[in-house]
Scaffold this active site. Structure first.
Site, mmCIF file in Angstrom:
data_model
loop_
_atom_site.group_PDB
_atom_site.id
_atom_site.type_symbol
_atom_site.label_atom_id
_atom_site.label_comp_id
_atom_site.label_asym_id
_atom_site.label_seq_id
_atom_site.Cartn_x
_atom_site.Cartn_y
_atom_site.Cartn_z
ATOM 1 N N LYS A 124 0.846 -1.201 0.000
ATOM 2 C CA LYS A 124 0.000 0.000 0.000
ATOM 3 C C LYS A 124 0.881 1.251 0.000
ATOM 4 O O LYS A 124 1.621 1.490 0.941
ATOM 5 C CB LYS A 124 -0.907 0.040 1.236
ATOM 6 C CG LYS A 124 -1.954 1.147 1.130
ATOM 7 C CD LYS A 124 -2.589 1.496 2.459
ATOM 8 C CE LYS A 124 -1.936 2.675 3.125
ATOM 9 N NZ LYS A 124 -2.075 3.969 2.433
ATOM 10 N N GLY A 156 7.302 5.187 7.685
ATOM 11 C CA GLY A 156 6.339 6.253 7.952
ATOM 12 C C GLY A 156 6.638 6.898 9.283
ATOM 13 O O GLY A 156 7.766 6.826 9.785
ATOM 14 N N THR A 163 2.538 6.127 13.868
ATOM 15 C CA THR A 163 1.944 5.018 13.102
ATOM 16 C C THR A 163 2.742 3.734 13.333
ATOM 17 O O THR A 163 2.158 2.653 13.493
ATOM 18 C CB THR A 163 1.928 5.336 11.587
ATOM 19 O OG1 THR A 163 1.536 6.689 11.398
ATOM 20 C CG2 THR A 163 0.999 4.433 10.829
ATOM 21 N N GLU A 216 10.832 1.701 9.607
ATOM 22 C CA GLU A 216 11.691 2.862 9.308
ATOM 23 C C GLU A 216 10.864 4.092 9.625
ATOM 24 O O GLU A 216 9.916 4.408 8.909
ATOM 25 C CB GLU A 216 12.085 2.865 7.828
ATOM 26 C CG GLU A 216 12.940 1.695 7.405
ATOM 27 C CD GLU A 216 14.269 1.642 8.120
ATOM 28 O OE1 GLU A 216 14.743 2.701 8.571
ATOM 29 O OE2 GLU A 216 14.808 0.543 8.257
#
Ligand code: NDP
Length: 480
Positions: free
Chosen positions: A173, A226, A230, A248
């Protein structure tokens, strides 16, 4: 208006919901295409396709796997104009940057891992005269790859290339803010002859379709790039399921300038490491520490060069600073500039939204901003802004600047400027960062480990690290 489609089991399909989300051109502040609003049903279909494809793909001769990936890299090169234009329109970055950095690097990622597939080897250990051990590495199965908006195709391919090279199949995604090049890339996969189901690309919202990827029990490894917030959510979901995760995350990187540096190079590169891609690179050095004897001169020169940067239409060849990725992100960056003022910072240049004339009148442009007079512990110097904003602070002693540099919760990268080799080694060893650049910035060798310490992530990408992440290790011990 163009509709982006999901790529599931080799077909381009509408989302199960039948719904679409607006996709903005941030330089114009206008909707220009539509993105599938995918959900768990699409993840289930994509994962079924990926599971079916796994046996064939993982057992395909590595030369054949490598040849398909090499062909894919060639197709990216062929379509560089189209892909660069799409990347610029989707993200607001200068077209020249997309063409010189993002898209060539996407092709390099695929080509690099196409060769890694062929050269990936494993170890054997002889236990005296007693036994021989050999280690096998098999693809983990279906991998989930989720990437952010700042370097869209660059980071998307950085994950899926090693996954595919290792023999995994993938449900991926891209960010909902920048889906276009991942969509065009999925079309190239079909043209390159990637077997159906090997790569599935779903578009939509992170908390909906992204979360469903993380939760799907048959997706056994998650590679995510991101924000740290998150990343923590993803870790919380994946941990009880004992999934492999590679995270990361964000950064607040120090850029340390000693008085004995090559000043011209340090200045030139610091302008790039501060403002390239509007400062929307996780590796940007947003906290600049300058040795006191050089401080006044450095600040004067740095501000002069910052003022000379051309802000404007990303499609213009002379533009160095394009628009920020979205209105929400622009507001976030502007709110940090306000915070910097409240905390006692003095703005030497920048600080406001820029009204660009013509086609980009509604775009989300912010001036490159330089702030001085702040303490290293204030919020402006501790939290990730991810925009064209830097602070500059003086220091006197090595130990002091190491403390300043290491004072945030992040630990992604650091840059160091000195002509003294011993000092470079000494400071590099003390910096709590996954990457240290000495007298350079963003100089990448794809074989090196890439990733952060502390709240900047878990695990490393790049080289064999990524191939190992996407494989499961088994040791076989045979008594002689
Ligand atoms: P986000 O964390 O907001 O989003 C990253 C991706 O995760 C997007 O595809 C997003 O979808 C998706 N996502 C959001 N919520 C969930 C969820 N609950 N489950 C699964 N997926 C989810 O980051 P940004 O896109 O804003 O990117 C900027 C951040 O990325 C910065 O912090 C930057 O430092 C970091 N970054 C780190 C890099 C590194 O290598 N360490 C490199 C580049 C960026 P959607 O877009 O739809 O919300």
């Amino acid at each position: 208006m163009e509709k982006i489609l999901n790529y599931v089991n080799g077909e381009f399909v509408e989302p199960s919901s039948g719904k679409y989300i607006d996709n903005y051109d941030p330089a114009e502040g206008k909707v220009y295409s539509l993105i599938p609003d995918s959900d768990g049903r699409d993840v289930a279909a994509a994962t079924d396709g990926a599971k079916l494809a796994f046996k064939g793909w993982s057992s395909l001769a590595v030369e054949k796997r490598s040849a398909i990936l090499t062909h894919l890299a060639d197709l990216i090169d062929r379509d560089i104009e189209k892909l660069s234009m799409a990347e610029s329109q989707d993200s607001g970055k200068p077209l020249s940057l997309a063409k010189s950095l993002d898209i060539p690097r996407a092709a390099s990622n695929i080509r690099f891992y196409a060769t890694a597939a062929v050269h990936f080897a494993s170890e054997a250990h002889i236990t005296d005269t007693e036994a021989i051990n050999y280690t096998t590495r098999s693809p983990v199965g279906v991998a989930g790859c989720i990437s952010p908006w700042n370097l869209p195709l660059y980071l998307f391919t950085w994950k899926i290339a090693p996954a595919l090279a290792a023999g995994c199949t993938v449900v991926a995604k891209p960010s909902e803010l920048t889906p276009m090049t991942a969509y065009l890339f999925s079309r190239l996969c079909k043209e390159a002859g990637l077997p159906k189901g090997v790569l599935n690309v779903l578009h939509g919202l992170g908390p909906k379709v992204g979360q469903a990827i993380i939760e799907h029990p048959e997706i056994t490894a998650i590679s995510f790039t991101g924000g740290t917030v998150t990343g923590k959510k993803i870790a919380a979901t994946a941990a009880p399921m004992l999934k492999k995760i590679s995270l990361e995350l964000g950064g607040k990187n120090p850029n340390i300038v000693f008085a004995d540096c090559d000043l011209e190079l340090a200045l030139q590169t610091s302008i790039s490491s501060s403002f390239t891609n509007q400062g929307e690179i996780c590796l940007c050095g947003s906290r600049i520490f300058v040795e006191r004897s050089l401080y006044d001169h450095f600040v004067k020169e740095f501000v002069k060069r910052t003022k000379a940067l051309t802000i404007g239409d990303p499609l213009e060849a002379t533009t160095r600073i394009g628009s920020l990725v979205s209105e929400a992100h622009m507001k976030k960056v502007l709110s940090y500039i306000e915070l910097a003022k409240q905390e006692g910072g003095k703005l030497l240049t920048g600080g406001t939204r820029v009204e660009v004339k013509g086609r980009c009148a509604g775009g989300y442009f912010v001036e490159p901003t330089v702030v001085v007079g702040l303490d290293h512990l204030c919020r402006t110097n501790q939290e990730e802004i991810f925009g064209p904003v830097v602070t500059i602070m003086p220091f006197d002693e090595e130990a002091e600047v190491v403390e300043y540099a290491n004072s945030t919760t992040y630990g992604l990268s650091a840059t160091l400027w000195t002509e003294n080799l011993k000092k470079a080694h000494r400071i590099s060893a003390q910096l709590k960062s996954g990457i240290v650049w000495v007298n350079c910035w963003l100089l990448r060798d794809l074989r090196t480990p890439f990733g952060g310490m502390k709240q900047s992530g878990i695990g490393r990408e790049g080289g064999w690290e990524a191939m190992r992440f996407f494989t499961e290790t088994k040791n076989v011990c045979i008594k002689l």
